[in-house]
Enzyme design. Structure first.
Site, PDB file in Angstrom:
ATOM      1  N   ASP A 170      -2.542  46.302  14.659  1.00 22.94           N
ATOM      2  CA  ASP A 170      -1.730  47.354  15.260  1.00 22.94           C
ATOM      3  C   ASP A 170      -0.229  47.116  15.132  1.00 22.94           C
ATOM      4  OD1 ASP A 170      -3.785  49.063  16.194  1.00 22.94           O
ATOM      5  OD2 ASP A 170      -4.278  47.583  17.709  1.00 22.94           O
TER       6      ASP A 170
ATOM      7  N   HIS B 223      -5.434  38.349  19.495  1.00 26.54           N
ATOM      8  CA  HIS B 223      -6.728  38.931  19.147  1.00 26.54           C
ATOM      9  C   HIS B 223      -7.830  38.060  19.707  1.00 26.54           C
ATOM     10  CE1 HIS B 223      -9.928  40.764  16.815  1.00 26.54           C
ATOM     11  NE2 HIS B 223      -9.091  41.764  16.623  1.00 26.54           N
TER      12      HIS B 223
HETATM   13  N1  CMC Z   1       1.459  38.981  24.687  1.00 23.65           N
HETATM   14  C1  CMC Z   1       1.641  37.951  25.548  1.00 23.65           C
HETATM   15  N2  CMC Z   1       0.664  37.076  25.866  1.00 23.65           N
HETATM   16  C2  CMC Z   1      -0.535  37.255  25.312  1.00 23.65           C
HETATM   17  C3  CMC Z   1      -0.788  38.305  24.406  1.00 23.65           C
HETATM   18  C4  CMC Z   1       0.267  39.178  24.093  1.00 23.65           C
HETATM   19  N3  CMC Z   1       0.074  40.176  23.245  1.00 23.65           N
HETATM   20  N4  CMC Z   1      -2.068  38.242  24.002  1.00 23.65           N
HETATM   21  C5  CMC Z   1      -2.621  37.188  24.643  1.00 23.65           C
HETATM   22  N5  CMC Z   1      -1.670  36.591  25.428  1.00 23.65           N
HETATM   23  C6  CMC Z   1      -1.864  35.372  26.226  1.00 23.65           C
HETATM   24  C7  CMC Z   1      -2.672  35.667  27.493  1.00 23.65           C
HETATM   25  O1  CMC Z   1      -1.820  36.055  28.547  1.00 23.65           O
HETATM   26  C8  CMC Z   1      -3.330  34.326  27.726  1.00 23.65           C
HETATM   27  O2  CMC Z   1      -2.368  33.449  28.248  1.00 23.65           O
HETATM   28  P1  CMC Z   1      -2.802  32.264  29.275  1.00 23.65           P
HETATM   29  O3  CMC Z   1      -3.726  31.377  28.487  1.00 23.65           O
HETATM   30  O4  CMC Z   1      -1.529  31.622  29.670  1.00 23.65           O
HETATM   31  O5  CMC Z   1      -3.491  32.958  30.425  1.00 23.65           O
HETATM   32  C9  CMC Z   1      -3.646  33.836  26.308  1.00 23.65           C
HETATM   33  O6  CMC Z   1      -2.663  34.462  25.468  1.00 23.65           O
HETATM   34  C10 CMC Z   1      -5.042  34.202  25.822  1.00 23.65           C
HETATM   35  O7  CMC Z   1      -5.154  35.609  25.852  1.00 23.65           O
HETATM   36  P2  CMC Z   1      -6.390  36.424  26.425  1.00 23.65           P
HETATM   37  O8  CMC Z   1      -5.875  37.575  27.233  1.00 23.65           O
HETATM   38  O9  CMC Z   1      -7.368  35.498  27.076  1.00 23.65           O
HETATM   39  O10 CMC Z   1      -7.005  36.970  25.089  1.00 23.65           O
HETATM   40  P3  CMC Z   1      -8.133  38.064  24.968  1.00 23.65           P
HETATM   41  O11 CMC Z   1      -8.994  37.634  23.841  1.00 23.65           O
HETATM   42  O12 CMC Z   1      -8.783  38.325  26.274  1.00 23.65           O
HETATM   43  O13 CMC Z   1      -7.327  39.395  24.592  1.00 23.65           O
HETATM   44  C11 CMC Z   1      -6.098  40.982  23.372  1.00 23.65           C
HETATM   45  C12 CMC Z   1      -7.105  39.816  23.297  1.00 23.65           C
HETATM   46  C13 CMC Z   1      -5.995  41.598  21.993  1.00 23.65           C
HETATM   47  C14 CMC Z   1      -6.621  42.053  24.351  1.00 23.65           C
HETATM   48  C15 CMC Z   1      -4.744  40.430  23.840  1.00 23.65           C
HETATM   49  O14 CMC Z   1      -4.254  39.501  22.899  1.00 23.65           O
HETATM   50  C16 CMC Z   1      -3.721  41.541  24.062  1.00 23.65           C
HETATM   51  O15 CMC Z   1      -3.695  42.132  25.138  1.00 23.65           O
HETATM   52  N6  CMC Z   1      -2.875  41.858  23.010  1.00 23.65           N
HETATM   53  C17 CMC Z   1      -1.964  42.971  23.138  1.00 23.65           C
HETATM   54  C18 CMC Z   1      -2.707  44.280  22.913  1.00 23.65           C
HETATM   55  C19 CMC Z   1      -3.075  44.473  21.449  1.00 23.65           C
HETATM   56  O16 CMC Z   1      -2.260  44.261  20.556  1.00 23.65           O
HETATM   57  N7  CMC Z   1      -4.314  44.927  21.227  1.00 23.65           N
HETATM   58  C20 CMC Z   1      -4.814  45.216  19.869  1.00 23.65           C
HETATM   59  C21 CMC Z   1      -5.896  44.232  19.484  1.00 23.65           C
HETATM   60  S1  CMC Z   1      -6.291  44.256  17.736  1.00 23.65           S
HETATM   61  C22 CMC Z   1      -6.927  45.802  17.388  1.00 23.65           C
HETATM   62  C23 CMC Z   1      -7.943  46.340  18.301  1.00 23.65           C
HETATM   63  O17 CMC Z   1      -8.831  45.649  18.798  1.00 23.65           O
HETATM   64  O18 CMC Z   1      -7.886  47.544  18.517  1.00 23.65           O
END
Ligand code: CMC
Length: 434
Positions: A368, A311
């Site tokens: 989710d 998140h």
């Molecule tokens: N699986 C694997 N790796 C992950 C995941 C995941 N679900 N989420 C984050 N990471 C890794 C990401 O690859 C990055 O790694 P590195 O530092 O090595 O590059 C690190 O963790 C930081 O992640 P980020 O992508 O910079 O985080 P963000 O704040 O940009 O994204 C997110 C947040 C929710 C989009 C992301 O965690 C994600 O894609 N999660 C899966 C989709 C999901 O469950 N979304 C629902 C969010 S909650 C409800 C809503 O908002 O609707």
């Protein structure tokens, strides 16, 4: 939020020192006010995903991402669990800022009931969309179209017109959502039942068929209420920011919320609940193991994500996930059933809790991860999960739209860019381009 006059931030650029005001939030966190930076110095700040940018001052929802705390109008989300209020009471709280008195709640409910039918013109349109249409596409299109049928309530700046538009939207969204499902099933459209409360009425609209009224179990109705309450607002997330951005152009409430639906549809946002189910089902059917799934999520050459994990704001367990997991277990116990997908979800969570990839990045289950399992227990099909998220989030979008318009300093949102293309190139006529 107030300006902390004892504190200033300084930006030094090209030997020039620029003083910037510092604003302090209710919890003491600080924000450097750069709103005048461009006008005074021609300098912009760069933050493409807005990770370090506060786009507004808001008194609606509070999140402490490190502690895993979420409050609606100051009330911790756990207090909306058991004994729990009704989704409509929480909607009122979010939109109007205080819990309603009995009379206010009755009036609000009566308004919702009086708006539950769709204009026949709008209802007929369901017959013209392809039967397999994604329900989120229908929801977004129909939200926009409400403006065609309720033009009278579009002018801004009048509180009564706002309440008329907001209550129509909340009430009709439920009917539209259920009709989107019935269209996908080729079922006739059931009319709403004014004797039923919001969630019971939604379940009736989804599942009753002519001459066979759907029997609404108390535990199912209350689980539905809980799901909607837990999704009701989440401060400046992607869809809410879409609503505020569209609203800042003085677009009407229906148009702004249609934009919210479109943003929510994405798999990184509300669409993640569908991806979670696909992942759990794939593991259940033997298409991959839980260990394969974890390995794929960690593999940087693989775009796969562990959906339902991570998140932008929570660097701890999402409090909504905890409540939803417990609620799913409770519903299965009450219904004396089980869902093997819940065991798989628990196993995945267990694996992540011991894995340094997830520990180091503070990736925990988000809302989710368990919501789909609870929705399945309620009988909601997977293609409706994100629609349910939208129904729940609607009062939050409305509250944020209202707060935006009530704010005297509100201006159109118009970010800047760092232009990286060419400047002053010449147009080449087509015959000279080869
Ligand atoms: N699986 C694997 N790796 C992950 C995941 C995941 N679900 N989420 C984050 N990471 C890794 C990401 O690859 C990055 O790694 P590195 O530092 O090595 O590059 C690190 O963790 C930081 O992640 P980020 O992508 O910079 O985080 P963000 O704040 O940009 O994204 C997110 C947040 C929710 C989009 C992301 O965690 C994600 O894609 N999660 C899966 C989709 C999901 O469950 N979304 C629902 C969010 S909650 C409800 C809503 O908002 O609707």
């Amino acid at each position: 939020m107030s300006e902390n006059i004892s504190k200033k931030a300084f930006l030094e650029i090209d030997g020039k020192r620029i003083e910037l005001p510092v604003l302090t939030a209710s919890d003491g966190s600080q924000s450097v006010d750069v709103s005048k930076l461009y006008d005074s110095h021609g300098i912009t700040t760069f933050d493409p995903s807005l990770n370090s940018t506060s786009i507004c001052q808001s008194a609606i929802t509070y999140i402490d991402g490190d502690k895993g705390t979420l409050c609606y109008r100051g009330i911790p989300i756990e207090q909306f669990d058991r004994p729990r209020p009704n989704f409509i009471e929480v909607s009122y709280l979010l939109i109007f800022g205080t819990l309603p008195t009995r009379q206010e709640l009755t009036d609000f409910r009566n308004r919702l009931t009086s708006h539950e039918l769709l204009h026949e013109g709008l209802r007929r349109q369901f017959g013209d969309v392809p039967p397999k249409s994604p329900p989120m596409a229908i929801l977004s299109a129909m939200f926009s179209q409400l403006a065609c049928y309720h033009e009278k309530f579009l002018p801004l700046g009048d509180e009564e017109l706002f309440v008329e538009a907001a209550t129509r939207l909340i009430s009709k969204a439920r009917t539209i959502a259920a009709y989107a499902y019935r269209r996908s099933q080729g079922l006739p459209f059931t009319y709403p039942d004014p004797a039923l409360l919001y969630c019971a009425n939604f379940l009736h609209l989804m599942f009753s068929i002519p001459y066979q009224q759907y029997i609404i179990g108390e535990e199912i109705e209350s689980a539905m209420n809980l799901v909607l309450i837990l999704h009701a607002d989440h401060e400046q997330n992607c869809s809410t920011t879409a609503v505020r951005t569209v609203g800042s152009a003085k677009a009407n409430l229906f148009a702004a919320c249609a934009a919210g639906v479109s943003a929510l549809w994405g798999p990184l946002h509300g669409g993640a609940n569908v991806e979670v189910m696909k992942m759990l089902e794939k593991i259940y059917s033997g298409g991959m193991t839980a260990e394969d799934c974890i390995a794929a999520a960690k593999d940087k050459t693989n775009p796969f994500k562990l959906f339902g994990f991570g998140h932008r704001v929570y660097k701890n367990y999402d409090p909504r996930a905890k409540i939803l997991q417990a609620a799913a277990e409770r519903v299965f116990a009450q219904l004396r059933t089980n869902d093997p997908l819940l065991d798989i979800a628990r196993k995945l969570e267990e694996l992540t809790l011991k894995d340094s990839y997830f520990i180091d990045r503070k990736l925990y289950p988000n809302v989710d991860f368990y919501s789909g399992i609870l929705l399945r227990a309620i009988g909601i099909p997977t293609n409706m999960f994100t629609v349910i998220f939208a129904l729940g989030r609607l009062p939050g979008w409305i509250a944020q739209w209202k707060e935006l318009h009530d704010s005297p300093s509100q201006k159109i949102m118009r970010p800047r860019q760092i232009y990286t293309g060419g400047i002053q190139k010449n147009y080449v006529p087509i015959e000279k381009r080869g």
